[in-house]
Write a protein that holds these residues in place. Structure first.
Motif, mmCIF file in Angstrom:
data_model
loop_
_atom_site.group_PDB
_atom_site.id
_atom_site.type_symbol
_atom_site.label_atom_id
_atom_site.label_comp_id
_atom_site.label_asym_id
_atom_site.label_seq_id
_atom_site.Cartn_x
_atom_site.Cartn_y
_atom_site.Cartn_z
ATOM 1 N N THR A 151 -11.571 1.268 16.851
ATOM 2 C CA THR A 151 -10.070 1.335 17.130
ATOM 3 C C THR A 151 -9.645 2.756 17.677
ATOM 4 N N ASN A 152 -8.662 2.716 18.757
ATOM 5 C CA ASN A 152 -8.164 3.940 19.280
ATOM 6 C C ASN A 152 -6.629 4.256 19.484
ATOM 7 N N TYR A 153 -6.185 5.204 19.443
ATOM 8 C CA TYR A 153 -4.779 5.569 19.187
ATOM 9 C C TYR A 153 -4.457 6.580 20.419
ATOM 10 N N ALA A 154 -3.062 6.373 20.958
ATOM 11 C CA ALA A 154 -2.442 7.403 21.480
ATOM 12 C C ALA A 154 -2.271 8.575 20.385
ATOM 13 N N ASP A 155 -2.393 9.887 21.271
ATOM 14 C CA ASP A 155 -1.959 10.807 20.296
ATOM 15 C C ASP A 155 -0.784 10.853 19.662
ATOM 16 N N SER A 156 0.414 10.248 20.050
ATOM 17 C CA SER A 156 1.613 10.239 19.809
ATOM 18 C C SER A 156 1.925 9.488 18.481
ATOM 19 N N VAL A 157 1.047 8.462 18.070
ATOM 20 C CA VAL A 157 0.964 7.688 16.989
ATOM 21 C C VAL A 157 -0.226 7.898 16.006
ATOM 22 N N LYS A 158 -1.221 8.762 16.359
ATOM 23 C CA LYS A 158 -2.567 8.659 15.594
ATOM 24 C C LYS A 158 -2.016 9.196 14.204
ATOM 25 N N GLY A 159 -2.585 8.590 13.179
ATOM 26 C CA GLY A 159 -1.948 9.155 11.901
ATOM 27 C C GLY A 159 -1.064 8.426 11.138
ATOM 28 N N ARG A 160 -0.175 8.026 12.030
ATOM 29 C CA ARG A 160 1.082 7.228 11.570
ATOM 30 C C ARG A 160 0.766 5.601 11.694
ATOM 31 N N PHE A 161 0.093 5.154 12.786
ATOM 32 C CA PHE A 161 0.002 3.637 13.069
ATOM 33 C C PHE A 161 -1.460 3.289 12.937
ATOM 34 N N THR A 162 -1.353 1.927 12.362
ATOM 35 C CA THR A 162 -2.762 1.418 12.224
ATOM 36 C C THR A 162 -2.953 0.062 12.700
ATOM 37 N N ILE A 163 -3.735 -0.098 13.715
ATOM 38 C CA ILE A 163 -4.192 -1.460 14.379
ATOM 39 C C ILE A 163 -5.093 -2.009 13.738
ATOM 40 N N SER A 164 -4.910 -3.454 13.469
ATOM 41 C CA SER A 164 -6.079 -4.378 12.648
ATOM 42 C C SER A 164 -5.837 -5.877 13.074
ATOM 43 N N ARG A 165 -6.633 -6.607 12.976
ATOM 44 C CA ARG A 165 -6.961 -7.797 13.481
ATOM 45 C C ARG A 165 -7.447 -8.769 12.185
ATOM 46 N N ASP A 166 -7.217 -9.854 12.314
ATOM 47 C CA ASP A 166 -7.642 -10.992 11.481
ATOM 48 C C ASP A 166 -8.100 -12.276 12.545
ATOM 49 N N ASN A 167 -9.312 -12.304 12.910
ATOM 50 C CA ASN A 167 -9.931 -13.141 13.613
ATOM 51 C C ASN A 167 -9.806 -14.663 13.207
ATOM 52 N N ALA A 168 -9.604 -14.619 12.043
ATOM 53 C CA ALA A 168 -9.535 -15.918 11.074
ATOM 54 C C ALA A 168 -8.290 -16.643 11.562
ATOM 55 N N VAL A 169 -7.326 -15.739 11.654
ATOM 56 C CA VAL A 169 -5.918 -16.490 11.915
ATOM 57 C C VAL A 169 -5.511 -16.070 13.306
ATOM 58 N N ASN A 170 -6.130 -15.668 14.212
ATOM 59 C CA ASN A 170 -5.865 -15.252 15.481
ATOM 60 C C ASN A 170 -4.614 -14.201 15.508
ATOM 61 N N THR A 171 -4.611 -13.204 14.729
ATOM 62 C CA THR A 171 -3.563 -12.383 14.670
ATOM 63 C C THR A 171 -3.916 -10.875 14.495
ATOM 64 N N VAL A 172 -3.156 -10.104 15.550
ATOM 65 C CA VAL A 172 -3.398 -8.727 15.459
ATOM 66 C C VAL A 172 -2.185 -8.151 14.845
ATOM 67 N N TYR A 173 -2.355 -6.958 14.138
ATOM 68 C CA TYR A 173 -1.183 -6.256 13.564
ATOM 69 C C TYR A 173 -0.953 -4.702 13.995
ATOM 70 N N LEU A 174 0.094 -4.379 13.790
ATOM 71 C CA LEU A 174 0.410 -2.759 13.991
ATOM 72 C C LEU A 174 1.160 -2.313 12.861
ATOM 73 N N GLN A 175 0.588 -1.594 11.958
ATOM 74 C CA GLN A 175 1.221 -1.085 10.743
ATOM 75 C C GLN A 175 1.807 0.391 11.321
ATOM 76 N N MET A 176 3.036 0.417 11.016
ATOM 77 C CA MET A 176 3.706 1.776 11.569
ATOM 78 C C MET A 176 4.577 2.408 10.541
ATOM 79 N N ASN A 177 3.912 3.651 10.205
ATOM 80 C CA ASN A 177 4.570 4.451 9.050
ATOM 81 C C ASN A 177 5.225 5.661 9.778
ATOM 82 N N SER A 178 6.028 6.275 8.904
ATOM 83 C CA SER A 178 6.654 7.602 9.211
ATOM 84 C C SER A 178 7.382 7.543 10.661
#
Length: 116
Positions: free
Chosen positions: A57-84
């Motif tokens: 994974t890679n992140y822009a500096d503006s969101v690093k440490g606050r956002f998390t990208i993940s994916r589930d290939n079994a359900v063809n979905t990508v997620y973005l968890q956004m905190n703070s």
């Protein structure tokens, strides 16, 4: 081909949201997936990318440490968890699927508004 984002909305500063992007019509597991955002009057910015198998994974500096990208290939979905979340995070968030310049797909976007 479809990419359908969901999960946006209005949230107070310091809050959290989880965006989802459901893919269909192509072999999702072969594509790198990214989240972009575009605020009013500004250019579209790349904020997070995940490789096809999810190993990197890679992140822009503006969101690093606050956002998390993940994916589930079994359900063809990508997620973005956004905190703070901060007011500066207010934007339309779009997902992107990239294999080559010819196979490069975009969703319509979901609005995220951070305001008290």
């Amino acid at each position: 081909v479809q990419l359908v984002e969901s999960g946006g909305g209005l949230v107070q500063p310091g809050g959290s949201l989880r965006l989802s992007c459901k893919a269909s019509g192509f072999t999702f597991s072969r594509y790198a997936m990214s989240w972009y955002r575009q605020a009013p009057g500004k250019e579209r910015d790349l904020i997070a990318t995940i490789t096809s198998a999810g190993g990197r994974t890679n992140y822009a500096d503006s969101v690093k440490g606050r956002f998390t990208i993940s994916r589930d290939n079994a359900v063809n979905t990508v997620y973005l968890q956004m905190n703070s979340l901060e007011p500066e995070d207010t934007a339309v968030y779009c997902c992107n699927a990239f294999l080559t310049s010819r196979y490069n797909y975009w969703g319509q976007g979901t609005q995220v508004t951070v305001s008290s």
